[in-house]
Design an enzyme around this catalytic site. Structure first.
Site, PDB file in Angstrom:
ATOM      1  CB  CYS A  48      47.594 -49.124  -7.605  1.00 19.72           C
ATOM      2  SG  CYS A  48      48.453 -48.638  -9.120  1.00 19.72           S
ATOM      3  CG  ASN A  49      52.046 -50.517  -9.875  1.00 16.71           C
ATOM      4  OD1 ASN A  49      52.597 -49.769  -9.073  1.00 16.71           O
ATOM      5  ND2 ASN A  49      51.994 -50.270 -11.173  1.00 16.71           N
ATOM      6  CB  SER A 113      54.823 -47.122 -13.700  1.00 18.27           C
ATOM      7  OG  SER A 113      55.318 -46.170 -12.788  1.00 18.27           O
ATOM      8  CD  GLN A 124      51.158 -43.285  -6.585  1.00 15.27           C
ATOM      9  OE1 GLN A 124      52.063 -43.830  -7.223  1.00 15.27           O
ATOM     10  NE2 GLN A 124      49.891 -43.673  -6.681  1.00 15.27           N
ATOM     11  CB  SER A 196      45.866 -38.850  -4.161  1.00 13.63           C
ATOM     12  OG  SER A 196      46.261 -40.208  -4.059  1.00 13.63           O
TER      13      SER A 196
END
Length: 452
Positions: A48-49, A113, A124, A196
């Site tokens: 997502c980032n 993160s 991931q 997930s």
């Protein structure tokens, strides 16, 4: 073999730019291996980032080589995503050698993160390797690199309190949403997606006490997901939204699949748009009749490729939290926890690199071993010859004892020489990597200046 990584994350790009860049990310690994003879392996890590490519390159990585590989892969990214080639090339940061190892280990440990210490990234990283392995595009070096990254992440989790201090993106989102919701056991939730993140979101909701969860999926997998987890599938999203207090969207399904397997962004398409939310709230108001107005609806969009139209935030009675909101509200983690985790990562990266780079000294080590054996034989022969000349010829057992003594002494000296040779090889390799990175940065800066 040489390691090269091209990374783009929320540190360097805003989420909109990262979203555009990573459209079609899953096709890049195979494209890179098939389109470039010197790339023998590739693993793509898209979350997502972040959007990162890890490459095993069968060629010396001098400065021009790094620049060429970066531009080549950037063109593939541009073709898959529809992003301009120049924009793609300037969006990535190139790393080589030990910098690749240090970065991946830090990523896997949650140190890089959006929410420092989050544990979702560990899974991931593992799945990125599994996907590359399944596609047949990984290599033995990348397999070892990613497996060691996963072990290092586990060490950080078990030996530090970082994992407990750092909340996941899902947990942070639910924490923010919770302040605008009824008590969790009264919350009616709709989950969009079956991947997930959807599974993690459902587990987090249940841990909070929310059991009224329905699941919707554009892909048609809601029935299977719901049956396996004991929740209710829904096929009409607008109807499901009528009485929903919370919507958690994490499908990342925006865009249209193309014949080559890539995806191209369609700016006007969202899984959840403002018009659908307005219709749902109007129906809820009609159903309520003279009752007090509908409760607020909280929408949590956890998808990088936004599931939710940003205009949903303009609908009266709706609160929208997306990844940009979560990044802005991510709490700081105590510096001592980060420092402890960082020390584990640094130690693991140093050990991995010394083992890998030390192989460059194998030829020299073999030569040292062969020379040591010659010295041992020569010294033993000299002692035996001297004893025989003095009329005291040793028997077989005595010869073996003499050999053991000579071998202990020679091997003690040999160990010091091997350590020195390996240290010299490691430092030479690191110096070469520093030169590669410096040359590449200089060339890229020169190219940017020419464009400017």
């Amino acid at each position: 073999m040489a390691l090269l990584s091209l990374t783009a994350s929320h540190h360097e790009l805003d989420l909109d730019a990262l979203e555009r860049l990573s459209t079609g990310a899953q096709s890049i690994g195979g494209s890179a291996v098939s389109a470039c003879d010197v790339i023998t392996g590739a693993v793509v890590l898209a979350t997502c980032n972040r959007f990162e490519l890890y490459l095993d390159v069968d060629a010396p990585l001098d400065g021009p080589g790094v620049r060429h590989a970066t531009e080549h892969v950037a063109r593939l990214v541009a073709e898959a995503s529809g992003v301009d080639a120049v924009e793609a090339a300037t969006s990535f940061r190139a790393r080589a050698g030990n910098e690749v190892v240090e970065h991946l280990f830090a990523v896997a440990a949650g140190l890089d993160s959006m929410v420092v210490g989050e544990r979702e990234i560990a899974g991931q990283v593992k799945r990125a390797l599994e996907a590359a392995h399944a596609d047949g595009v990984t290599s033995s070096t990348l397999e070892l690199l990613f497996q060691t990254a996963s072990r290092t992440s586990k060490r950080v989790s078990t030996e530090t309190a970082l994992g407990g201090a750092g909340r996941s993106v899902v947990a942070l989102g639910l924490e923010l949403a919770g302040s605008d919701l009824p008590p969790w056991h009264q919350v009616r939730a709709v989950l969009i997606g079956t991947g997930s993140y959807a599974g993690a979101s459902l587990a987090a909701l249940r841990a909070l006490g929310c059991d009224d969860v329905r699941v919707y999926s554009q892909s048609g997998r809601a029935e299977e997901f719901a049956a396996a987890r004991g929740v209710e599938p829904v096929h009409d999203l607008v109807t499901a939204l009528e009485d929903a207090d919370l919507v958690v969207s994490c499908s990342g399904a925006r865009g249209r699949a193309l014949a080559d397997g890539s995806r191209r962004e369609q700016a006007i398409e969202h899984v959840l748009d403002a018009a659908s939310v307005v219709r749902a709230r109007e129906r809820a108001a009609v159903a309520a009749g003279d009752e007090p107005g509908a409760r607020p609806t909280v929408v949590l969009d956890l998808a990088l490729h936004r599931d939710v139209d940003p205009h949903v935030a303009d609908v009266e009675g709706v609160l929208l939290y997306d990844l940009a909101t979560l990044a802005a509200r991510s709490p700081a983690v105590a510096s001592d926890l980060v420092a402890h985790a960082r020390s584990i990562v640094d130690d693991a990266a140093r050990t991995f690199e010394e083992t890998r780079l030390g192989r460059a000294a194998d030829t020299a080590v073999v030569a040292l071993l062969q020379d040591a054996e010659r010295r041992i034989r020569a010294e033993v022969d000299d002692v035996v010859a001297l004893r025989r000349a003095e009329g005291d010829g040793p028997g077989e057992d005595e010869v073996e004892e003499i050999a053991r003594g000579v071998r202990r002494r020679v091997h003690a000296d040999l160990h010091r020489k091997i350590v020195a040779v390996r240290a010299e090889a490691v430092e030479a390799s690191r110096a070469a990597v520093r030169g590669v990175v410096a040359d590449a940065e200089a060339l890229i800066a020169e190219a940017d200046a020419e464009v400017g």
